[in-house]
Design a protein around this motif. Sequence first.
Motif, PDB file in Angstrom:
ATOM      1  N   PRO A  87      43.529  10.345  46.682  1.00 45.85           N
ATOM      2  CA  PRO A  87      42.844   9.796  47.855  1.00 45.85           C
ATOM      3  C   PRO A  87      42.928   8.272  47.928  1.00 45.85           C
ATOM      4  O   PRO A  87      42.916   7.706  49.005  1.00 45.85           O
ATOM      5  CB  PRO A  87      41.399  10.240  47.693  1.00 45.85           C
ATOM      6  N   PHE A  88      43.018   7.616  46.790  1.00 46.69           N
ATOM      7  CA  PHE A  88      43.171   6.165  46.776  1.00 46.69           C
ATOM      8  C   PHE A  88      43.999   5.785  45.552  1.00 46.69           C
ATOM      9  O   PHE A  88      43.855   6.368  44.489  1.00 46.69           O
ATOM     10  CB  PHE A  88      41.819   5.442  46.737  1.00 46.69           C
ATOM     11  N   ALA A  89      44.887   4.858  45.745  1.00 43.46           N
ATOM     12  CA  ALA A  89      45.693   4.328  44.655  1.00 43.46           C
ATOM     13  C   ALA A  89      46.503   3.149  45.181  1.00 43.46           C
ATOM     14  O   ALA A  89      46.954   3.162  46.325  1.00 43.46           O
ATOM     15  CB  ALA A  89      46.625   5.383  44.084  1.00 43.46           C
ATOM     16  N   LEU A  90      46.650   2.154  44.349  1.00 40.65           N
ATOM     17  CA  LEU A  90      47.547   1.058  44.693  1.00 40.65           C
ATOM     18  C   LEU A  90      48.969   1.543  44.460  1.00 40.65           C
ATOM     19  O   LEU A  90      49.280   2.070  43.406  1.00 40.65           O
ATOM     20  CB  LEU A  90      47.273  -0.162  43.791  1.00 40.65           C
ATOM     21  N   ARG A  91      49.818   1.414  45.428  1.00 42.65           N
ATOM     22  CA  ARG A  91      51.214   1.882  45.303  1.00 42.65           C
ATOM     23  C   ARG A  91      52.058   0.744  44.728  1.00 42.65           C
ATOM     24  O   ARG A  91      52.798   0.081  45.442  1.00 42.65           O
ATOM     25  CB  ARG A  91      51.755   2.323  46.649  1.00 42.65           C
ATOM     26  N   LEU A  92      51.940   0.526  43.434  1.00 44.95           N
ATOM     27  CA  LEU A  92      52.659  -0.552  42.767  1.00 44.95           C
ATOM     28  C   LEU A  92      54.056  -0.120  42.329  1.00 44.95           C
ATOM     29  O   LEU A  92      54.986  -0.914  42.358  1.00 44.95           O
ATOM     30  CB  LEU A  92      51.854  -1.061  41.570  1.00 44.95           C
ATOM     31  N   ILE A  93      54.191   1.111  41.884  1.00 43.61           N
ATOM     32  CA  ILE A  93      55.481   1.664  41.475  1.00 43.61           C
ATOM     33  C   ILE A  93      56.047   2.408  42.669  1.00 43.61           C
ATOM     34  O   ILE A  93      55.441   3.350  43.154  1.00 43.61           O
ATOM     35  CB  ILE A  93      55.328   2.620  40.264  1.00 43.61           C
ATOM     36  N   LYS A  94      57.194   1.989  43.138  1.00 43.30           N
ATOM     37  CA  LYS A  94      57.761   2.619  44.328  1.00 43.30           C
ATOM     38  C   LYS A  94      59.003   3.397  44.013  1.00 43.30           C
ATOM     39  O   LYS A  94      59.705   3.263  43.147  1.00 43.30           O
ATOM     40  CB  LYS A  94      58.044   1.563  45.374  1.00 43.30           C
ATOM     41  N   ALA A 128      55.053  11.842  38.770  1.00 46.16           N
ATOM     42  CA  ALA A 128      54.716  10.914  37.683  1.00 46.16           C
ATOM     43  C   ALA A 128      54.445   9.524  38.247  1.00 46.16           C
ATOM     44  O   ALA A 128      53.540   8.820  37.795  1.00 46.16           O
ATOM     45  CB  ALA A 128      55.842  10.870  36.659  1.00 46.16           C
ATOM     46  N   LYS A 129      55.217   9.131  39.269  1.00 51.06           N
ATOM     47  CA  LYS A 129      54.983   7.848  39.935  1.00 51.06           C
ATOM     48  C   LYS A 129      53.615   7.825  40.610  1.00 51.06           C
ATOM     49  O   LYS A 129      52.880   6.845  40.522  1.00 51.06           O
ATOM     50  CB  LYS A 129      56.078   7.616  40.981  1.00 51.06           C
ATOM     51  N   GLU A 130      53.288   8.915  41.285  1.00 51.36           N
ATOM     52  CA  GLU A 130      51.986   9.016  41.959  1.00 51.36           C
ATOM     53  C   GLU A 130      50.849   8.935  40.929  1.00 51.36           C
ATOM     54  O   GLU A 130      49.876   8.212  41.110  1.00 51.36           O
ATOM     55  CB  GLU A 130      51.910  10.331  42.744  1.00 51.36           C
ATOM     56  N   ALA A 131      50.989   9.676  39.835  1.00 54.53           N
ATOM     57  CA  ALA A 131      49.960   9.656  38.789  1.00 54.53           C
ATOM     58  C   ALA A 131      49.865   8.280  38.143  1.00 54.53           C
ATOM     59  O   ALA A 131      48.767   7.782  37.871  1.00 54.53           O
ATOM     60  CB  ALA A 131      50.269  10.718  37.739  1.00 54.53           C
ATOM     61  N   LEU A 132      50.999   7.651  37.910  1.00 53.73           N
ATOM     62  CA  LEU A 132      51.007   6.323  37.295  1.00 53.73           C
ATOM     63  C   LEU A 132      50.324   5.300  38.196  1.00 53.73           C
ATOM     64  O   LEU A 132      49.524   4.488  37.722  1.00 53.73           O
ATOM     65  CB  LEU A 132      52.436   5.900  36.980  1.00 53.73           C
ATOM     66  N   ASN A 133      50.613   5.338  39.469  1.00 58.01           N
ATOM     67  CA  ASN A 133      49.951   4.416  40.402  1.00 58.01           C
ATOM     68  C   ASN A 133      48.442   4.609  40.391  1.00 58.01           C
ATOM     69  O   ASN A 133      47.680   3.634  40.388  1.00 58.01           O
ATOM     70  CB  ASN A 133      50.505   4.600  41.823  1.00 58.01           C
ATOM     71  N   PHE A 134      47.990   5.861  40.363  1.00 59.98           N
ATOM     72  CA  PHE A 134      46.550   6.121  40.323  1.00 59.98           C
ATOM     73  C   PHE A 134      45.951   5.626  39.004  1.00 59.98           C
ATOM     74  O   PHE A 134      44.881   5.005  38.998  1.00 59.98           O
ATOM     75  CB  PHE A 134      46.265   7.613  40.514  1.00 59.98           C
ATOM     76  N   GLN A 135      46.630   5.869  37.907  1.00 62.78           N
ATOM     77  CA  GLN A 135      46.103   5.452  36.603  1.00 62.78           C
ATOM     78  C   GLN A 135      46.069   3.928  36.472  1.00 62.78           C
ATOM     79  O   GLN A 135      45.163   3.379  35.840  1.00 62.78           O
ATOM     80  CB  GLN A 135      46.915   6.083  35.469  1.00 62.78           C
ATOM     81  N   ILE A 136      47.023   3.245  37.067  1.00 61.22           N
ATOM     82  CA  ILE A 136      46.976   1.774  37.076  1.00 61.22           C
ATOM     83  C   ILE A 136      45.769   1.303  37.879  1.00 61.22           C
ATOM     84  O   ILE A 136      45.053   0.378  37.467  1.00 61.22           O
ATOM     85  CB  ILE A 136      48.287   1.189  37.640  1.00 61.22           C
ATOM     86  N   THR A 137      45.513   1.957  39.015  1.00 61.32           N
ATOM     87  CA  THR A 137      44.348   1.619  39.832  1.00 61.32           C
ATOM     88  C   THR A 137      43.057   1.829  39.041  1.00 61.32           C
ATOM     89  O   THR A 137      42.157   0.967  39.057  1.00 61.32           O
ATOM     90  CB  THR A 137      44.337   2.468  41.119  1.00 61.32           C
ATOM     91  N   ILE A 138      42.950   2.950  38.359  1.00 57.30           N
ATOM     92  CA  ILE A 138      41.760   3.234  37.541  1.00 57.30           C
ATOM     93  C   ILE A 138      41.621   2.206  36.417  1.00 57.30           C
ATOM     94  O   ILE A 138      40.506   1.758  36.114  1.00 57.30           O
ATOM     95  CB  ILE A 138      41.814   4.682  36.990  1.00 57.30           C
ATOM     96  N   THR A 139      42.720   1.806  35.822  1.00 55.18           N
ATOM     97  CA  THR A 139      42.668   0.804  34.750  1.00 55.18           C
ATOM     98  C   THR A 139      42.138  -0.527  35.292  1.00 55.18           C
ATOM     99  O   THR A 139      41.345  -1.202  34.624  1.00 55.18           O
ATOM    100  CB  THR A 139      44.064   0.617  34.119  1.00 55.18           C
ATOM    101  N   ILE A 140      42.566  -0.893  36.477  1.00 58.47           N
ATOM    102  CA  ILE A 140      42.050  -2.120  37.105  1.00 58.47           C
ATOM    103  C   ILE A 140      40.538  -1.993  37.334  1.00 58.47           C
ATOM    104  O   ILE A 140      39.776  -2.938  37.093  1.00 58.47           O
ATOM    105  CB  ILE A 140      42.801  -2.425  38.417  1.00 58.47           C
ATOM    106  N   ILE A 141      40.100  -0.826  37.778  1.00 56.27           N
ATOM    107  CA  ILE A 141      38.657  -0.595  37.977  1.00 56.27           C
ATOM    108  C   ILE A 141      37.908  -0.691  36.650  1.00 56.27           C
ATOM    109  O   ILE A 141      36.815  -1.262  36.580  1.00 56.27           O
ATOM    110  CB  ILE A 141      38.409   0.753  38.681  1.00 56.27           C
TER     111      ILE A 141
END
Length: 142
Positions: free
Chosen positions: A135-142, A78-91
């Motif tokens: 493949p790419f995501a900002l790791r904001l939630i650790k 869920a953390k991995e998915a959340l980080n990716f979704q935050i990255t997509i939201t920024i895009i």
Amino acid sequence: MMSNSTGNSSEDPNLGQRPPQQPYQPAAPVPAAAAPLTEAEDRQWASFAHLGGVIGFLPSLIIWLVFKDRGRFAEQEAKEALNFQITITIIYVIGWILTAILIGGLINLAAWVIAIIFSVQGFLKTKDGQAYRYPFALRLIK
């Protein structure tokens, strides 16, 4: 003969009156600790966190908040998915800003397609119990 209550000490002056009562206070509920997830439930919620990315970041956020203390695999995915979704939201935000120069629409379309493809790939991997790393995501939630 009638007795006079003013001078008679044998009669209780509080007779017929209710004693003072404390206001009703219900007992504070004690929250029960949530049961740990079984292995099948852990995989299921982990995979739903990825699949929820098709509609946005809220499903992965909710799953992470609810299940982070109940299942190690669900928390990790869920953390991995959340980080990716935050990255997509920024895009998406960048794309909306760039719609003024007509390239933003293409950026948003590409981000939407990428989000769907990677979210489905994550779902398919995690439902089989394998960890998925975008493949790419900002790791904001650790």
